[in-house]
Scaffold this active site. Structure first.
Site, short mmCIF file in Angstrom:
data_model
loop_
_atom_site.label_atom_id
_atom_site.label_comp_id
_atom_site.label_asym_id
_atom_site.label_seq_id
_atom_site.Cartn_x
_atom_site.Cartn_y
_atom_site.Cartn_z
N MET A 59 29.38 62.73 19.69
CA MET A 59 28.32 62.02 20.41
C MET A 59 27.21 61.60 19.44
O MET A 59 26.09 61.28 19.86
CB MET A 59 27.76 62.88 21.54
CG MET A 59 28.83 63.21 22.58
SD MET A 59 28.17 63.57 24.21
CE MET A 59 27.15 64.99 23.86
N GLY A 60 27.51 61.63 18.14
CA GLY A 60 26.52 61.17 17.16
C GLY A 60 25.45 62.21 16.88
O GLY A 60 25.65 63.40 17.12
N HIS A 77 29.78 68.12 12.15
CA HIS A 77 30.62 66.95 12.41
C HIS A 77 31.33 66.51 11.12
O HIS A 77 32.50 66.13 11.15
CB HIS A 77 29.77 65.77 12.89
CG HIS A 77 29.03 65.99 14.19
ND1 HIS A 77 27.66 66.01 14.27
CD2 HIS A 77 29.49 66.17 15.45
CE1 HIS A 77 27.29 66.19 15.53
NE2 HIS A 77 28.38 66.30 16.27
N GLN A 88 29.73 63.23 31.27
CA GLN A 88 29.74 64.68 31.07
C GLN A 88 28.36 65.32 31.22
O GLN A 88 28.22 66.53 31.03
CB GLN A 88 30.36 65.04 29.73
CG GLN A 88 29.51 64.72 28.51
CD GLN A 88 30.30 64.91 27.23
OE1 GLN A 88 31.26 64.18 26.96
NE2 GLN A 88 29.92 65.89 26.43
N LYS A 133 32.89 75.65 17.67
CA LYS A 133 31.57 75.89 18.27
C LYS A 133 31.61 75.67 19.78
O LYS A 133 30.96 76.38 20.54
CB LYS A 133 30.59 74.94 17.58
CG LYS A 133 29.44 74.45 18.37
CD LYS A 133 28.26 75.38 18.28
CE LYS A 133 26.97 74.76 18.74
NZ LYS A 133 27.09 73.82 19.82
N ASP A 134 32.37 74.66 20.24
CA ASP A 134 32.53 74.41 21.67
C ASP A 134 33.89 74.98 22.09
O ASP A 134 34.85 74.24 22.34
CB ASP A 134 32.42 72.90 21.94
CG ASP A 134 31.06 72.37 21.54
OD1 ASP A 134 30.13 72.46 22.34
OD2 ASP A 134 30.92 71.89 20.40
N GLN A 159 35.60 73.97 25.39
CA GLN A 159 35.98 72.54 25.31
C GLN A 159 37.25 72.36 24.49
O GLN A 159 38.19 71.66 24.91
CB GLN A 159 34.83 71.76 24.68
CG GLN A 159 35.17 70.33 24.31
CD GLN A 159 33.97 69.59 23.77
OE1 GLN A 159 33.08 69.23 24.53
NE2 GLN A 159 33.92 69.33 22.47
N SER A 176 23.51 69.13 17.52
CA SER A 176 22.64 67.96 17.61
C SER A 176 21.38 68.31 18.39
O SER A 176 20.33 67.70 18.21
CB SER A 176 23.36 66.80 18.30
OG SER A 176 24.53 66.47 17.59
N ARG A 177 21.49 69.29 19.29
CA ARG A 177 20.34 69.65 20.13
C ARG A 177 19.30 70.50 19.39
O ARG A 177 18.20 70.70 19.90
CB ARG A 177 20.81 70.37 21.40
CG ARG A 177 21.55 69.45 22.36
CD ARG A 177 21.78 70.09 23.72
NE ARG A 177 22.19 69.12 24.71
CZ ARG A 177 23.46 68.88 25.09
NH1 ARG A 177 24.44 69.57 24.55
NH2 ARG A 177 23.73 67.96 26.00
P1 AMP Z 1 29.25 66.68 19.82
O1 AMP Z 1 28.79 65.50 19.06
O2 AMP Z 1 28.22 67.76 19.94
O3 AMP Z 1 29.93 66.33 21.12
O4 AMP Z 1 30.38 67.36 18.94
C1 AMP Z 1 31.46 66.62 18.42
C2 AMP Z 1 32.44 67.56 17.77
O5 AMP Z 1 31.79 68.30 16.75
C3 AMP Z 1 33.00 68.59 18.76
O6 AMP Z 1 34.38 68.81 18.49
C4 AMP Z 1 32.18 69.81 18.45
O7 AMP Z 1 32.83 71.03 18.77
C5 AMP Z 1 32.01 69.67 16.95
N1 AMP Z 1 30.85 70.45 16.49
C6 AMP Z 1 29.58 70.40 16.93
N2 AMP Z 1 28.80 71.30 16.28
C7 AMP Z 1 29.61 71.94 15.42
C8 AMP Z 1 29.43 73.00 14.47
N3 AMP Z 1 28.25 73.57 14.26
N4 AMP Z 1 30.49 73.41 13.75
C9 AMP Z 1 31.72 72.85 13.93
N5 AMP Z 1 31.96 71.85 14.80
C10 AMP Z 1 30.93 71.40 15.54
#
Ligand code: AMP
Length: 290
Positions: free
Chosen positions: A30-31, A37, A61, A149-150, A153, A186-187
């Site tokens: 989601m950038g 990422h 979502q 991390k997720d 998901q 990202s948060r």
């Molecule tokens: P998001 O942009 O938050 O939807 O995350 C996109 C992808 O990056 C998802 O597969 C997340 O699980 C992964 N991701 C986010 N934060 C981390 C992190 N700290 N370590 C590893 N993967 C991550």
């Protein structure tokens, strides 16, 4: 680096690459990119010939009272980071091209989607699975990389891939953390300095449980009590602390494959984290904050 916004053009690009015999690795995001990422990109790079990253803040979502409108959007910086990391194709579709109209048919996660994150965020995983299914159709990757991390998901995406026969290799990469243990997210940009300190309570609680388990405590109730005890800091409001099997079943006795999952609000920011006890937080990747 190619940048593509039109889903049909994305499909055409990916098909042409595959016809040339190239394996496509896909990293959906989601950038508001961070090193977590970018390490998924490295993973995709090592297993494929072409890396596609998508950046799409998926409205489906987010719940009605969640942060869709305020979610950080930093496309110019993301573009730069993706290019430097060697992404060949950045897919940045508009919401109207992914959802010309609100989808009547969605991918439902079943009971696994009602637990933990799903209990707090009704409909969240149906939104995630629906968009990931659509993105899989546009990119038709050989391999797709997600972050541990997720945890829930990643598990549900693996399950969707199997149950709906996508035939994609789903790879799950370790969590990337800052040196003090905070999982990159990202948060995290929402956190005020005092909240940033308080947010360490999440990884601290996981580490405490991991240590107690290594010290011989296997009773899940005791370990959960220990986790919640450590999950106290100013402005931290725990949502859940759970010990479950790899498939998210409740456990009575913890073993090396048991996963500790935590979610808490820190101020107004909701954060999640997890660890598999036998692997430990120490096996995750630590990076200096950028
Ligand atoms: P998001 O942009 O938050 O939807 O995350 C996109 C992808 O990056 C998802 O597969 C997340 O699980 C992964 N991701 C986010 N934060 C981390 C992190 N700290 N370590 C590893 N993967 C991550």
């Amino acid at each position: 680096m190619q940048e593509i916004t039109d889903p049909q053009a994305m499909r055409a690009w990916a098909r042409a690459e595959r016809q040339r015999g190239r394996r496509i690795g896909f990293v959906p995001t989601m950038g508001a990119l961070h090193e977590g990422h970018l390490q998924l990109v490295d993973r995709a790079r090592s297993r494929a010939d072409r890396v596609v990253m998508s950046i799409f803040v998926n409205p489906l979502q987010f719940g009605p009272h969640e942060d869709f409108a305020n979610y950080p959007r930093t496309l110019a910086r993301d573009r730069e980071l993706a290019m430097q990391r060697g992404v060949e194709c950045l897919f940045t579709p508009a919401a109207t091209s992914i959802y010309p109209e609100s989808p009547v048919i969605r991918v439902l996660p079943g009971s696994l989607g009602d637990l933990l994150e799903g209990a707090t965020r009704p409909g969240h995983f149906a939104g995630v699975l629906t968009v990931v299914a659509k993105l899989f159709h546009f990119v038709e990757p050989d391999i797709a990389v997600f972050g541990r991390k997720d945890y829930q998901q990643a598990l549900l995406i693996r399950r969707m891939n199997e149950d709906l026969s996508f035939g994609i290799e789903v790879d799950v990469a370790p969590t990337v953390r800052e040196l003090d243990g905070l999982a990159l997210s990202s948060r995290n940009v929402y956190l005020q300095p005092d909240e940033r300190r308080s947010a360490l309570a999440l990884s601290r609680s996981l580490r405490a449980v991991e240590q107690a388990w290594r010290g011989g405590q296997a009773d899940a109730q005791e370990l959960t009590r220990r986790g919640l005890e450590v999950l106290t800091a100013p402005n931290v409001h725990p949502d859940y602390f759970a010990l479950v099997s790899e498939q998210l079943e409740p456990v009575k006795r913890a073993d090396a494959r048991t996963v500790a999952l935590v979610a808490a609000r820190v101020g107004k920011t909701r954060l999640i984290d997890n660890v598999m006890l036998g692997e430990g937080i120490g096996s995750d990747t630590a990076v200096r904050a950028s």
